[in-house]
Design a protein around this motif. Structure first.
Motif, PDB file in Angstrom:
ATOM      1  N   UNK A 218       1.567 -67.925  88.559  1.00 33.97           N
ATOM      2  CA  UNK A 218       2.759 -67.086  88.468  1.00 33.97           C
ATOM      3  C   UNK A 218       3.207 -66.861  87.031  1.00 33.97           C
ATOM      4  N   UNK A 219       2.462 -67.414  86.056  1.00 35.27           N
ATOM      5  CA  UNK A 219       2.785 -67.171  84.659  1.00 35.27           C
ATOM      6  C   UNK A 219       2.177 -65.835  84.255  1.00 35.27           C
ATOM      7  N   UNK A 220       2.993 -64.915  83.817  1.00 35.13           N
ATOM      8  CA  UNK A 220       2.540 -63.552  83.578  1.00 35.13           C
ATOM      9  C   UNK A 220       1.356 -63.449  82.643  1.00 35.13           C
ATOM     10  N   UNK A 221       1.453 -64.057  81.453  1.00 35.26           N
ATOM     11  CA  UNK A 221       0.389 -63.921  80.467  1.00 35.26           C
ATOM     12  C   UNK A 221      -0.899 -64.562  80.961  1.00 35.26           C
ATOM     13  N   UNK A 222      -0.779 -65.767  81.545  1.00 33.37           N
ATOM     14  CA  UNK A 222      -1.962 -66.454  82.036  1.00 33.37           C
ATOM     15  C   UNK A 222      -2.603 -65.650  83.167  1.00 33.37           C
ATOM     16  N   UNK A 223      -1.778 -65.180  84.086  1.00 30.02           N
ATOM     17  CA  UNK A 223      -2.298 -64.395  85.201  1.00 30.02           C
ATOM     18  C   UNK A 223      -2.979 -63.127  84.724  1.00 30.02           C
ATOM     19  N   UNK A 224      -2.398 -62.490  83.690  1.00 32.78           N
ATOM     20  CA  UNK A 224      -2.992 -61.269  83.151  1.00 32.78           C
ATOM     21  C   UNK A 224      -4.357 -61.564  82.530  1.00 32.78           C
ATOM     22  N   UNK A 225      -4.444 -62.665  81.768  1.00 32.45           N
ATOM     23  CA  UNK A 225      -5.711 -63.027  81.133  1.00 32.45           C
ATOM     24  C   UNK A 225      -6.755 -63.362  82.180  1.00 32.45           C
ATOM     25  N   UNK A 226      -6.353 -64.128  83.214  1.00 29.85           N
ATOM     26  CA  UNK A 226      -7.306 -64.470  84.265  1.00 29.85           C
ATOM     27  C   UNK A 226      -7.818 -63.222  84.979  1.00 29.85           C
ATOM     28  N   UNK A 227      -6.911 -62.290  85.244  1.00 27.34           N
ATOM     29  CA  UNK A 227      -7.326 -61.043  85.873  1.00 27.34           C
ATOM     30  C   UNK A 227      -8.259 -60.240  84.982  1.00 27.34           C
ATOM     31  N   UNK A 228      -7.961 -60.220  83.684  1.00 28.04           N
ATOM     32  CA  UNK A 228      -8.808 -59.478  82.746  1.00 28.04           C
ATOM     33  C   UNK A 228     -10.194 -60.101  82.633  1.00 28.04           C
ATOM     34  N   UNK A 229     -10.243 -61.439  82.605  1.00 29.44           N
ATOM     35  CA  UNK A 229     -11.532 -62.124  82.532  1.00 29.44           C
ATOM     36  C   UNK A 229     -12.349 -61.849  83.783  1.00 29.44           C
ATOM     37  N   UNK A 230     -11.688 -61.865  84.928  1.00 28.90           N
ATOM     38  CA  UNK A 230     -12.390 -61.584  86.180  1.00 28.90           C
ATOM     39  C   UNK A 230     -12.950 -60.163  86.180  1.00 28.90           C
ATOM     40  N   UNK A 231     -12.164 -59.198  85.706  1.00 31.27           N
ATOM     41  CA  UNK A 231     -12.642 -57.822  85.640  1.00 31.27           C
ATOM     42  C   UNK A 231     -13.798 -57.688  84.649  1.00 31.27           C
ATOM     43  N   UNK A 232     -13.708 -58.417  83.525  1.00 34.39           N
ATOM     44  CA  UNK A 232     -14.783 -58.355  82.532  1.00 34.39           C
ATOM     45  C   UNK A 232     -16.076 -58.915  83.095  1.00 34.39           C
ATOM     46  N   UNK A 233     -15.959 -59.993  83.886  1.00 35.85           N
ATOM     47  CA  UNK A 233     -17.163 -60.562  84.481  1.00 35.85           C
ATOM     48  C   UNK A 233     -17.802 -59.585  85.473  1.00 35.85           C
ATOM     49  N   UNK A 234     -16.974 -58.923  86.247  1.00 33.36           N
ATOM     50  CA  UNK A 234     -17.507 -57.931  87.183  1.00 33.36           C
ATOM     51  C   UNK A 234     -18.226 -56.808  86.439  1.00 33.36           C
ATOM     52  N   UNK A 235     -17.636 -56.399  85.304  1.00 35.30           N
ATOM     53  CA  UNK A 235     -18.268 -55.341  84.508  1.00 35.30           C
ATOM     54  C   UNK A 235     -19.608 -55.808  83.942  1.00 35.30           C
ATOM     55  N   UNK A 236     -19.677 -57.082  83.510  1.00 34.53           N
ATOM     56  CA  UNK A 236     -20.931 -57.592  82.962  1.00 34.53           C
ATOM     57  C   UNK A 236     -21.988 -57.750  84.044  1.00 34.53           C
ATOM     58  N   UNK A 237     -21.580 -58.125  85.240  1.00 35.82           N
ATOM     59  CA  UNK A 237     -22.542 -58.188  86.334  1.00 35.82           C
ATOM     60  C   UNK A 237     -23.093 -56.793  86.638  1.00 35.82           C
ATOM     61  N   UNK A 238     -22.217 -55.785  86.522  1.00 42.50           N
ATOM     62  CA  UNK A 238     -22.692 -54.415  86.699  1.00 42.50           C
ATOM     63  C   UNK A 238     -23.624 -54.008  85.555  1.00 42.50           C
TER      64      UNK A 238
END
Length: 366
Positions: A218-238
């Motif tokens: 529920x921490x905004x900055x941490x949640x944003x970074x985690x979401x961004x890292x997850x999206x980056x990993x999906x992009x790299x898998x693609x």
């Protein structure tokens, strides 16, 4: 006869080496990037608990609406906690239909259960933000009764109750609140399923794993970074698709040129009794060998580059939250991409080699 065929199939000439190096570079980028992304994810996860404060929300996955927790395992939670049920419904007010989130929250302290709103099946509580949305949409405050469609069931003329006197501050003020009994009436099969558990202290990791739940940050900055890292990993898998396409083109070009320049050898093999299928397998083996060499070298270089980035980051004054671990998944992806793409790229040249062999003169028994 097998010896010259094996020698031709496994010979590392200049073209094969260059192809292997090109594959290695592509695999290095893939493995190195995925290693860094996974390490960054592990690093962020390691520091997130330091900033996380109560309340703690646990759910299955990261989508609150899609979460479904086994109610039979709730009894194992120690101390006081809350059970949150969340649905999507349709609120109809003066002919205006509004999509709303409908919630039900139970506070559990030992054997005692207190519901945030316990108005029974004949009423609904509109939180303060939802009251304002209704006023903006209709130009008037909410009437005394509204219609609510929930889980495919239409409830008519539900009396409108005041906003709940208290609720966890992390929950929006734009929800409608109902009694759990209303959810049961709407759908006896899934109406009582639980989406989240809210606690004042973190759950034991073993208990959370047994329940199949994980904390929602529920921490905004941490949640944003985690979401961004997850999206980056999906992009790299693609990115592996792009890497695979490049390898297909590299192998197709290299093996195609190999076939054109080795026509005499192919005809010679045919004259020695090699079948078109064997000649085709020679080309496929050369491509496979280049793929395996390239994937092995590229994986090693990718791991080395990732460790170098982490090691030298502090030298340049950059913070490093990357916790590297053996990138088994990234290496497996690199090998799978290289091997499959190489076999696809070699299919055309191998077929041409088989055609050359088929039209060549076969050995005649003496």
């Amino acid at each position: 006869m097998p010896r010259p065929i094996l020698r031709l199939a496994t010979r590392l000439n200049r073209r094969t080496r260059l192809t292997a190096w090109a594959i290695a570079f592509a695999c290095m980028v893939l493995v190195g990037s995925l290693s860094l992304i996974d390490g960054m994810s592990a690093g962020v996860d390691s520091v997130a608990p330091r900033f996380q404060t109560a309340p703690y929300i646990y759910l299955r996955g990261q989508d609150l609406l899609a979460s479904s927790i086994d109610t039979g395992k709730l009894a194992g939670i120690p101390g006081n906690y809350s059970v949150l049920r969340v649905r999507v419904g349709n609120l109809t007010v003066r002919g205006v239909s509004l999509a709303v989130v409908v919630g039900s929250l139970d506070f559990r302290a030992g054997a005692n259960t207190t519901t945030l709103f316990s108005g029974g099946t004949a009423s609904v509580s509109l939180d303060s933000g939802l009251v304002q949305e209704v006023a903006d949409a209709t130009g008037q405050p909410p009437p005394a009764a509204v219609n609510l469609t929930l889980l495919g069931h239409a409830f008519a003329n539900l009396s409108v109750a005041p906003p709940p006197p208290s609720r966890p501050p992390l929950l929006p003020a734009t929800w409608a609140w109902v009694d759990p009994a209303l959810l049961l009436v709407a759908d006896p099969a899934t109406g009582t399923s639980v989406q989240a558990v809210v606690t004042t202290v973190p759950l034991d990791a073993t208990l959370a794993a047994a329940m199949g739940v994980a904390p929602l940050n529920t921490v905004g900055a941490i949640g944003f970074v985690q979401g961004s890292v997850s999206e980056a990993r999906s992009a790299l898998e693609a990115l592996s698709l792009v890497v695979g396409t490049v390898i297909v083109l590299l192998v197709m070009s290299a093996m195609g040129l190999e076939v054109r320049q080795r026509e005499v050898e192919i005809r010679t093999l045919r004259s020695l009794g090699a079948s078109p299928r064997v000649v085709s397998a020679v080309i496929g083996t050369r491509a496979l060998l280049a793929a395996l060499l390239g994937a092995t070298l590229g994986s090693a270089l990718g791991i080395g580059v990732a460790h170098a980035v982490v090691s030298f980051a502090p030298v340049f004054g950059l913070p490093s939250l990357i916790l590297l671990s053996p990138p088994y998944g990234a290496v497996l992806l690199a090998y799978a991409t290289a091997v499959l793409a190489s076999l696809v790229g070699a299919a055309g040249p191998a077929h041409r080699a088989a055609l050359i062999a088929r039209h060549a003169r076969e050995a005649v028994p003496s």
